[in-house]
Design an enzyme around this catalytic site. Structure first.
Site, PDB file in Angstrom:
ATOM      1  N   GLY A 108     -23.184 113.827 144.680  1.00 47.28           N
ATOM      2  CA  GLY A 108     -23.464 115.141 144.115  1.00 47.28           C
ATOM      3  C   GLY A 108     -24.856 115.254 143.532  1.00 47.28           C
ATOM      4  O   GLY A 108     -25.504 116.302 143.645  1.00 47.28           O
ATOM      5  N   ASP A 109     -25.330 114.191 142.919  1.00 46.32           N
ATOM      6  CA  ASP A 109     -26.685 114.162 142.377  1.00 46.32           C
ATOM      7  C   ASP A 109     -27.694 114.435 143.488  1.00 46.32           C
ATOM      8  O   ASP A 109     -28.597 115.264 143.344  1.00 46.32           O
ATOM      9  CB  ASP A 109     -26.948 112.806 141.715  1.00 46.32           C
ATOM     10  CG  ASP A 109     -28.372 112.652 141.212  1.00 46.32           C
ATOM     11  OD1 ASP A 109     -28.865 113.558 140.514  1.00 46.32           O
ATOM     12  OD2 ASP A 109     -28.986 111.613 141.525  1.00 46.32           O
ATOM     13  N   ALA A 110     -27.527 113.767 144.610  1.00 43.37           N
ATOM     14  CA  ALA A 110     -28.450 113.924 145.736  1.00 43.37           C
ATOM     15  C   ALA A 110     -28.353 115.321 146.350  1.00 43.37           C
ATOM     16  O   ALA A 110     -29.373 115.944 146.656  1.00 43.37           O
ATOM     17  CB  ALA A 110     -28.166 112.855 146.792  1.00 43.37           C
ATOM     18  N   ALA A 113     -20.256 111.497 141.929  1.00 46.72           N
ATOM     19  CA  ALA A 113     -21.490 111.892 141.252  1.00 46.72           C
ATOM     20  C   ALA A 113     -22.720 111.354 141.988  1.00 46.72           C
ATOM     21  O   ALA A 113     -23.762 112.019 142.038  1.00 46.72           O
ATOM     22  CB  ALA A 113     -21.479 111.405 139.807  1.00 46.72           C
TER      23      ALA A 113
END
Length: 137
Positions: A18-20, A15
């Site tokens: 993935g957030d970035a 995550a």
């Protein structure tokens, strides 16, 4: 440089990436729309990247049977991970689902599935642009 083995990473680590990855895609989209003022960019980005928006996108993905079994596994790895941070401005369930969304994006990036990642990001952006998901400001 050694490459991270996505199969061994926990959901929070997936995550994190993935957030970035998703954030950069959204920022590029907004700049391509001609937006340039930082405050407006930040407010508009919230529609795409808030926990509530990401949870809504996952719900739409499920309704449309958009994800493969393996993609669901990595979503669940993120959703079920023990996070030491807490939800801000949203419920714990929504926060956990959004963590799963981000883990899915991190998995796709680290597994080299860049075309699939781009496809899902385009789909997500389209859903938000069409007003099919709600978000919080």
């Amino acid at each position: 440089m050694a490459k991270a083995d996505y199969r061994q990473l926990n959901g929070i680590a997936l995550a994190y990436l993935g957030d970035a990855v998703y954030e950069v895609t959204v920022r590029e989209h907004l700049l391509n729309l001609g937006m340039t003022k930082p405050n407006r960019l930040q407010r508009k980005a919230t529609a795409y990247v808030s926990a509530k928006a990401q949870a809504g996108l996952i719900k739409l993905m499920e309704e449309q049977s958009l994800l493969t079994d393996e993609e669901w596994e990595f979503f669940k790895r993120g959703r079920n991970a023990n996070s030491y941070t807490h939800a801000k401005h949203t419920s714990v369930l929504t926060y956990r689902i959004s963590t799963g969304f981000e883990a899915l994006m991190g998995y796709l990036q680290l597994s080299g599935q860049t075309e699939r990642l781009a496809e899902l990001c385009r789909w997500c952006i389209k859903q938000v642009d069409l007003g099919r998901v709600q978000y919080e400001q």
